[in-house]
Design a protein around this motif. Structure first.
Motif, PDB file in Angstrom:
ATOM      1  N   GLY A  42      -8.597  25.403  14.128  1.00  0.00           N
ATOM      2  CA  GLY A  42      -7.289  25.877  14.353  1.00  0.00           C
ATOM      3  C   GLY A  42      -7.024  26.841  15.391  1.00  0.00           C
ATOM      4  N   TRP A  43      -8.293  27.640  15.794  1.00  0.00           N
ATOM      5  CA  TRP A  43      -8.259  28.550  16.599  1.00  0.00           C
ATOM      6  C   TRP A  43      -8.418  27.930  18.151  1.00  0.00           C
ATOM      7  N   VAL A  44      -8.990  26.817  18.172  1.00  0.00           N
ATOM      8  CA  VAL A  44      -9.151  26.248  19.459  1.00  0.00           C
ATOM      9  C   VAL A  44      -7.863  25.495  19.680  1.00  0.00           C
ATOM     10  N   LYS A  45      -7.013  25.063  18.673  1.00  0.00           N
ATOM     11  CA  LYS A  45      -5.581  24.734  18.823  1.00  0.00           C
ATOM     12  C   LYS A  45      -4.780  25.832  19.590  1.00  0.00           C
ATOM     13  N   ALA A  46      -4.876  26.964  18.833  1.00  0.00           N
ATOM     14  CA  ALA A  46      -4.083  27.979  19.298  1.00  0.00           C
ATOM     15  C   ALA A  46      -4.397  28.362  20.650  1.00  0.00           C
ATOM     16  N   ILE A  47      -5.668  28.462  21.029  1.00  0.00           N
ATOM     17  CA  ILE A  47      -6.035  28.725  22.447  1.00  0.00           C
ATOM     18  C   ILE A  47      -5.443  27.669  23.520  1.00  0.00           C
ATOM     19  N   TRP A  48      -5.466  26.592  22.932  1.00  0.00           N
ATOM     20  CA  TRP A  48      -4.869  25.215  23.901  1.00  0.00           C
ATOM     21  C   TRP A  48      -3.356  25.612  23.996  1.00  0.00           C
ATOM     22  N   ILE A  49      -2.538  26.159  22.795  1.00  0.00           N
ATOM     23  CA  ILE A  49      -1.073  26.314  22.899  1.00  0.00           C
ATOM     24  C   ILE A  49      -1.017  27.510  23.991  1.00  0.00           C
ATOM     25  N   ILE A  50      -1.716  28.599  23.795  1.00  0.00           N
ATOM     26  CA  ILE A  50      -1.353  29.764  24.416  1.00  0.00           C
ATOM     27  C   ILE A  50      -1.697  29.547  26.105  1.00  0.00           C
ATOM     28  N   PHE A  51      -2.612  28.731  26.031  1.00  0.00           N
ATOM     29  CA  PHE A  51      -2.633  28.086  27.812  1.00  0.00           C
ATOM     30  C   PHE A  51      -1.842  27.340  28.197  1.00  0.00           C
ATOM     31  N   LEU A  52      -1.044  26.517  27.175  1.00  0.00           N
ATOM     32  CA  LEU A  52      -0.132  25.725  27.661  1.00  0.00           C
ATOM     33  C   LEU A  52       1.404  26.434  27.895  1.00  0.00           C
ATOM     34  N   ILE A  53       1.267  27.539  27.079  1.00  0.00           N
ATOM     35  CA  ILE A  53       2.422  28.410  27.536  1.00  0.00           C
ATOM     36  C   ILE A  53       2.476  29.452  28.934  1.00  0.00           C
ATOM     37  N   PHE A  54       1.116  29.774  29.016  1.00  0.00           N
ATOM     38  CA  PHE A  54       1.096  30.674  30.436  1.00  0.00           C
ATOM     39  C   PHE A  54       0.692  30.068  31.559  1.00  0.00           C
ATOM     40  N   VAL A  55      -0.120  28.778  31.372  1.00  0.00           N
ATOM     41  CA  VAL A  55      -0.437  28.211  32.466  1.00  0.00           C
ATOM     42  C   VAL A  55      -0.328  26.700  32.291  1.00  0.00           C
ATOM     43  N   PRO A  56       1.031  26.333  32.154  1.00  0.00           N
ATOM     44  CA  PRO A  56       1.466  25.039  31.580  1.00  0.00           C
ATOM     45  C   PRO A  56       0.913  23.764  32.510  1.00  0.00           C
ATOM     46  N   PHE A  57       1.013  23.599  33.776  1.00  0.00           N
ATOM     47  CA  PHE A  57       0.663  22.497  34.663  1.00  0.00           C
ATOM     48  C   PHE A  57      -0.746  22.360  34.623  1.00  0.00           C
ATOM     49  N   LEU A  58      -1.313  23.409  34.810  1.00  0.00           N
ATOM     50  CA  LEU A  58      -3.126  23.388  34.990  1.00  0.00           C
ATOM     51  C   LEU A  58      -3.593  23.001  33.577  1.00  0.00           C
ATOM     52  N   THR A  59      -3.111  23.458  32.448  1.00  0.00           N
ATOM     53  CA  THR A  59      -3.725  23.392  31.269  1.00  0.00           C
ATOM     54  C   THR A  59      -3.251  21.909  30.643  1.00  0.00           C
ATOM     55  N   ALA A  60      -2.162  21.501  31.224  1.00  0.00           N
ATOM     56  CA  ALA A  60      -1.812  19.746  30.868  1.00  0.00           C
ATOM     57  C   ALA A  60      -2.772  19.036  31.505  1.00  0.00           C
ATOM     58  N   LEU A  61      -3.061  19.650  32.590  1.00  0.00           N
ATOM     59  CA  LEU A  61      -3.759  18.435  33.545  1.00  0.00           C
ATOM     60  C   LEU A  61      -5.278  18.513  33.094  1.00  0.00           C
ATOM     61  N   VAL A  62      -5.903  19.588  32.634  1.00  0.00           N
ATOM     62  CA  VAL A  62      -7.144  19.952  32.244  1.00  0.00           C
ATOM     63  C   VAL A  62      -7.044  19.157  30.785  1.00  0.00           C
ATOM     64  N   TYR A  63      -6.394  19.028  30.004  1.00  0.00           N
ATOM     65  CA  TYR A  63      -6.113  18.516  28.632  1.00  0.00           C
ATOM     66  C   TYR A  63      -6.126  16.987  28.614  1.00  0.00           C
ATOM     67  N   LEU A  64      -5.516  16.727  29.615  1.00  0.00           N
ATOM     68  CA  LEU A  64      -5.306  15.095  29.904  1.00  0.00           C
ATOM     69  C   LEU A  64      -6.708  14.564  30.495  1.00  0.00           C
ATOM     70  N   ILE A  65      -7.338  15.285  31.278  1.00  0.00           N
ATOM     71  CA  ILE A  65      -8.642  14.941  31.942  1.00  0.00           C
ATOM     72  C   ILE A  65      -9.780  14.953  30.638  1.00  0.00           C
ATOM     73  N   ALA A  66      -9.836  16.332  30.099  1.00  0.00           N
ATOM     74  CA  ALA A  66     -10.887  16.269  29.008  1.00  0.00           C
ATOM     75  C   ALA A  66     -10.749  15.399  27.798  1.00  0.00           C
ATOM     76  N   ARG A  67      -9.426  15.407  27.222  1.00  0.00           N
ATOM     77  CA  ARG A  67      -9.328  14.685  26.036  1.00  0.00           C
ATOM     78  C   ARG A  67      -8.303  13.564  26.006  1.00  0.00           C
ATOM     79  N   GLY A  68      -8.090  12.831  27.198  1.00  0.00           N
ATOM     80  CA  GLY A  68      -7.151  11.934  27.547  1.00  0.00           C
ATOM     81  C   GLY A  68      -7.675  10.536  26.668  1.00  0.00           C
ATOM     82  N   PRO A  69      -8.852  10.244  26.927  1.00  0.00           N
ATOM     83  CA  PRO A  69      -9.293   8.960  26.099  1.00  0.00           C
ATOM     84  C   PRO A  69      -9.057   9.136  24.420  1.00  0.00           C
ATOM     85  N   GLY A  70      -9.479  10.297  23.841  1.00  0.00           N
ATOM     86  CA  GLY A  70      -9.323  10.322  22.672  1.00  0.00           C
ATOM     87  C   GLY A  70      -7.791  10.552  21.923  1.00  0.00           C
ATOM     88  N   MET A  71      -7.037  11.002  23.287  1.00  0.00           N
ATOM     89  CA  MET A  71      -5.278  10.794  22.657  1.00  0.00           C
ATOM     90  C   MET A  71      -4.992   9.530  22.351  1.00  0.00           C
TER      91      MET A  71
END
Length: 128
Positions: A42-71
């Motif tokens: 849950g804490w990791v989810k909260a950190i992802w959400i906080i980064f999505l709010i404050f640094v949205p484009f970079l966080t979305a890009l990092v998330y898609l690269i890091a966790r894209g196949p799992g999505m």
């Protein structure tokens, strides 16, 4: 202002509207994937959400690269679970129990619509 200036302004506006709507779709898919993944704390989810709010484009890009196949895998498994649940619900509602089938057959036998042999075959089919 000529018509071509306004034409290109409209095209430019449509382009940015498309980019914005595409970004919102990616953002909603990331948030849905975060809450769909039960292996993430849950804490990791909260950190992802906080980064999505404050640094949205970079966080979305990092998330898609890091966790894209799992999505894709989590999305496919969620779809299969929903489909299985819907199919089992439909089967439970639409199917008749063997006792209902035998009861219908006995009413047909009592009315003289079917013979004893047909009743026996319907009963055997209902019980199998």
């Amino acid at each position: 202002m000529s018509i071509w200036d306004s034409f290109w302004a409209i095209i430019w506006w449509f382009f940015w509207a498309f980019v914005f709507i595409s970004y919102l779709m990616v953002l909603f898919n990331i948030v849905a994937d975060l809450f769909r993944d039960h292996t993430v704390n849950g804490w990791v989810k909260a950190i992802w959400i906080i980064f999505l709010i404050f640094v949205p484009f970079l966080t979305a890009l990092v998330y898609l690269i890091a966790r894209g196949p799992g999505m894709a895998e989590r999305g496919a498994s969620a779809y299969q679970e929903q489909r299985h649940a819907a199919d089992s619900y439909i089967r439970s509602v639409a199917s008749h129990s063997p006792s209902d089938e035998i009861d219908k057959a006995s009413k047909l036998l009592a009315a003289g619509t079917i013979t004893n042999e047909e009743f026996a075959s319907l009963k055997a089919r209902a019980l199998s």
